[in-house]
Design an enzyme around this catalytic site. Structure first.
Site, PDB file in Angstrom:
ATOM      1  N   ARG A 182     -19.635  -8.591 -72.865  1.00  0.00           N
ATOM      2  CA  ARG A 182     -20.460  -7.520 -73.409  1.00  0.00           C
ATOM      3  C   ARG A 182     -19.630  -6.592 -74.307  1.00  0.00           C
ATOM      4  NH1 ARG A 182     -23.489  -3.571 -69.448  1.00  0.00           N
ATOM      5  NH2 ARG A 182     -21.336  -2.912 -69.129  1.00  0.00           N
ATOM      6  N   ARG A 221     -23.070   6.643 -55.712  1.00  0.00           N
ATOM      7  CA  ARG A 221     -21.863   5.844 -55.843  1.00  0.00           C
ATOM      8  C   ARG A 221     -20.789   6.263 -54.847  1.00  0.00           C
ATOM      9  NH1 ARG A 221     -22.687   4.092 -61.513  1.00  0.00           N
ATOM     10  NH2 ARG A 221     -21.003   2.661 -61.970  1.00  0.00           N
ATOM     11  N   LYS A 274     -27.342  -4.463 -62.544  1.00  0.00           N
ATOM     12  CA  LYS A 274     -28.233  -3.357 -62.149  1.00  0.00           C
ATOM     13  C   LYS A 274     -29.206  -3.014 -63.288  1.00  0.00           C
ATOM     14  CE  LYS A 274     -24.750  -0.482 -61.284  1.00  0.00           C
ATOM     15  NZ  LYS A 274     -23.570  -1.336 -61.559  1.00  0.00           N
ATOM     16  N   ARG A 290     -12.655   0.331 -63.047  1.00  0.00           N
ATOM     17  CA  ARG A 290     -14.037   0.474 -62.554  1.00  0.00           C
ATOM     18  C   ARG A 290     -14.225  -0.358 -61.285  1.00  0.00           C
ATOM     19  NH1 ARG A 290     -16.906  -1.360 -67.854  1.00  0.00           N
ATOM     20  NH2 ARG A 290     -18.871  -1.306 -66.685  1.00  0.00           N
ATOM     21  N   ARG A 341     -19.538  -1.670 -75.857  1.00  0.00           N
ATOM     22  CA  ARG A 341     -19.577  -0.519 -74.934  1.00  0.00           C
ATOM     23  C   ARG A 341     -18.137  -0.101 -74.630  1.00  0.00           C
ATOM     24  NH1 ARG A 341     -22.880  -0.173 -69.248  1.00  0.00           N
ATOM     25  NH2 ARG A 341     -21.112   0.820 -68.205  1.00  0.00           N
TER      26      ARG A 341
HETATM   27  P1  AP5 Z   1     -25.859  -5.131 -66.545  1.00  0.00           P
HETATM   28  O1  AP5 Z   1     -27.272  -5.411 -66.214  1.00  0.00           O
HETATM   29  O2  AP5 Z   1     -25.567  -4.174 -67.626  1.00  0.00           O
HETATM   30  O3  AP5 Z   1     -25.061  -4.728 -65.215  1.00  0.00           O
HETATM   31  P2  AP5 Z   1     -24.810  -3.318 -64.598  1.00  0.00           P
HETATM   32  O4  AP5 Z   1     -24.628  -3.528 -63.143  1.00  0.00           O
HETATM   33  O5  AP5 Z   1     -25.851  -2.362 -65.063  1.00  0.00           O
HETATM   34  O6  AP5 Z   1     -23.405  -3.007 -65.249  1.00  0.00           O
HETATM   35  P3  AP5 Z   1     -22.812  -1.679 -65.836  1.00  0.00           P
HETATM   36  O7  AP5 Z   1     -21.635  -2.046 -66.647  1.00  0.00           O
HETATM   37  O8  AP5 Z   1     -23.868  -0.834 -66.461  1.00  0.00           O
HETATM   38  O9  AP5 Z   1     -22.340  -1.007 -64.472  1.00  0.00           O
HETATM   39  P4  AP5 Z   1     -21.423   0.194 -64.242  1.00  0.00           P
HETATM   40  O10 AP5 Z   1     -21.761   0.536 -62.842  1.00  0.00           O
HETATM   41  O11 AP5 Z   1     -20.010  -0.035 -64.537  1.00  0.00           O
HETATM   42  O12 AP5 Z   1     -21.871   1.218 -65.364  1.00  0.00           O
HETATM   43  P5  AP5 Z   1     -22.765   2.526 -65.351  1.00  0.00           P
HETATM   44  O13 AP5 Z   1     -23.355   2.648 -66.677  1.00  0.00           O
HETATM   45  O14 AP5 Z   1     -23.610   2.596 -64.168  1.00  0.00           O
HETATM   46  O15 AP5 Z   1     -25.163  -6.526 -66.837  1.00  0.00           O
HETATM   47  C1  AP5 Z   1     -23.819  -6.586 -67.286  1.00  0.00           C
HETATM   48  C2  AP5 Z   1     -23.677  -7.720 -68.301  1.00  0.00           C
HETATM   49  O16 AP5 Z   1     -23.923  -8.957 -67.626  1.00  0.00           O
HETATM   50  C3  AP5 Z   1     -24.687  -7.641 -69.451  1.00  0.00           C
HETATM   51  O17 AP5 Z   1     -24.084  -8.100 -70.619  1.00  0.00           O
HETATM   52  C4  AP5 Z   1     -25.818  -8.584 -68.986  1.00  0.00           C
HETATM   53  O18 AP5 Z   1     -26.512  -9.137 -70.056  1.00  0.00           O
HETATM   54  C5  AP5 Z   1     -25.046  -9.628 -68.198  1.00  0.00           C
HETATM   55  N1  AP5 Z   1     -25.823 -10.199 -67.083  1.00  0.00           N
HETATM   56  C6  AP5 Z   1     -26.734  -9.572 -66.289  1.00  0.00           C
HETATM   57  N2  AP5 Z   1     -27.231 -10.425 -65.368  1.00  0.00           N
HETATM   58  C7  AP5 Z   1     -26.616 -11.615 -65.575  1.00  0.00           C
HETATM   59  C8  AP5 Z   1     -26.709 -12.898 -64.941  1.00  0.00           C
HETATM   60  N3  AP5 Z   1     -27.519 -13.092 -63.897  1.00  0.00           N
HETATM   61  N4  AP5 Z   1     -25.923 -13.894 -65.398  1.00  0.00           N
HETATM   62  C9  AP5 Z   1     -25.073 -13.683 -66.463  1.00  0.00           C
HETATM   63  N5  AP5 Z   1     -24.956 -12.499 -67.132  1.00  0.00           N
HETATM   64  C10 AP5 Z   1     -25.714 -11.473 -66.677  1.00  0.00           C
HETATM   65  O19 AP5 Z   1     -21.626   3.652 -65.186  1.00  0.00           O
HETATM   66  C11 AP5 Z   1     -20.656   3.840 -66.194  1.00  0.00           C
HETATM   67  C12 AP5 Z   1     -19.722   4.958 -65.806  1.00  0.00           C
HETATM   68  O20 AP5 Z   1     -20.465   6.172 -65.697  1.00  0.00           O
HETATM   69  C13 AP5 Z   1     -19.006   4.821 -64.471  1.00  0.00           C
HETATM   70  O21 AP5 Z   1     -17.841   4.052 -64.575  1.00  0.00           O
HETATM   71  C14 AP5 Z   1     -18.718   6.283 -64.133  1.00  0.00           C
HETATM   72  O22 AP5 Z   1     -17.632   6.747 -64.878  1.00  0.00           O
HETATM   73  C15 AP5 Z   1     -19.957   6.984 -64.650  1.00  0.00           C
HETATM   74  N6  AP5 Z   1     -21.000   7.110 -63.612  1.00  0.00           N
HETATM   75  C16 AP5 Z   1     -22.234   6.523 -63.622  1.00  0.00           C
HETATM   76  N7  AP5 Z   1     -22.926   6.849 -62.518  1.00  0.00           N
HETATM   77  C17 AP5 Z   1     -22.117   7.655 -61.795  1.00  0.00           C
HETATM   78  C18 AP5 Z   1     -22.244   8.293 -60.529  1.00  0.00           C
HETATM   79  N8  AP5 Z   1     -23.350   8.149 -59.782  1.00  0.00           N
HETATM   80  N9  AP5 Z   1     -21.202   9.032 -60.085  1.00  0.00           N
HETATM   81  C19 AP5 Z   1     -20.074   9.194 -60.806  1.00  0.00           C
HETATM   82  N10 AP5 Z   1     -19.882   8.599 -62.008  1.00  0.00           N
HETATM   83  C20 AP5 Z   1     -20.890   7.840 -62.492  1.00  0.00           C
HETATM   84 MG    MG Z   2     -25.845  -0.544 -66.092  1.00  0.00          MG
END
Ligand code: AP5
Ligand code: MG
Length: 192
Positions: free
Chosen positions: A129, A90, A14, A146, A135
């Site tokens: 990562r 979410r 994402k 997660r 992280r």
């Molecule tokens: P990346 O692009 O970072 O993927 P991502 O989908 O953004 O992953 P996140 O870990 O950020 O998702 P998440 O939903 O767990 O975390 P968030 O911060 O939203 O890519 C991931 C890795 O893969 C990177 O190293 C990248 O380089 C690599 N990659 C990318 N594309 C690739 C490809 N094509 N091939 C190979 N490698 C690739 O949320 C974190 C926490 O915050 C949640 O757990 C929750 O506690 C809280 N939170 C956030 N939003 C909410 C909400 N709306 N409601 C309640 N709690 C929330």
């Molecule tokens: Mg992200």
């Protein structure tokens, strides 16, 4: 004006694809995960509450998350020009709240891009990562939680947006550039 939700499991890409989409379409990026990590880094009271959920791999309660998002929309006038929502909604409750919040601003979600990636690949990406960038929630125990939370609480949103005719599923494995091109092809069909 165009509002896009980028949707997918932890590690589905994402954030990576949002960076490219901002450049392509000039949208305002709201990553709720980044917003919460910033609150934690600044040591705010809200950050302390957020950390107690994030560190366990659980979702921040809907009511709190929705009020954080409303504040973001209100305090950033540029959001009126179009937003990429990354990591929000979410839950079905969050999706319904987003619909109301945007309707109050004479707007709506125009499209939802769902990045579809197998769990094994997600785990591999996030472990890597965790080793590279440190992280805090990228450790195996938290990653598993997660993913569990994603499958039980977040993935039902796919059907919600399919029913609204807004969901565009994208195969999220392969090169970042190829995935971006698939997203762009889908968006360009529906973007005014
Ligand atoms: P990346 O692009 O970072 O993927 P991502 O989908 O953004 O992953 P996140 O870990 O950020 O998702 P998440 O939903 O767990 O975390 P968030 O911060 O939203 O890519 C991931 C890795 O893969 C990177 O190293 C990248 O380089 C690599 N990659 C990318 N594309 C690739 C490809 N094509 N091939 C190979 N490698 C690739 O949320 C974190 C926490 O915050 C949640 O757990 C929750 O506690 C809280 N939170 C956030 N939003 C909410 C909400 N709306 N409601 C309640 N709690 C929330
Ligand atoms: Mg992200």
């Amino acid at each position: 004006m165009f509002n896009l939700v980028i949707f997918g499991a932890p590690g589905s890409g994402k954030g990576t694809q949002s960076e490219l989409l901002i450049e392509e379409y000039g949208l305002f990026h709201i990553s709720t995960g980044e917003v919460l990590r910033d609150l934690i880094a600044r040591g705010t009271e809200l950050g302390k509450i957020a950390d107690s959920y994030i560190s366990k791999g659980n979702l921040i309660p809907d009511e709190l998350m929705i009020s954080i998002l409303a504040d973001l929309l209100d305090s950033n006038p540029a959001t009126a020009g179009g937003v990429i929502f990354d990591g929000f909604p979410r839950t079905i409750n969050q999706a319904k709240a987003l619909k109301v919040m945007l309707a109050e601003r004479n707007s709506k979600v125009h499209a939802v891009v769902g990045l579809e990636v197998e769990d094994a690949e997600l785990i591999e990406r996030l472990i890597k990562r965790g080793q590279d960038s440190g992280r805090a929630d990228d450790n195996l125990e938290t990653i598993k939680q997660r993913l569990e939370v994603y499958h039980t609480q977040t993935s039902p949103l796919k059907d919600y947006y399919v029913a609204e005719g807004k969901y565009h599923g994208i195969h999220g494995s392969g090169s970042v550039k190829d995935i971006f091109n698939s997203i762009k092809t889908s968006i360009d069909k529906v973007k005014p």
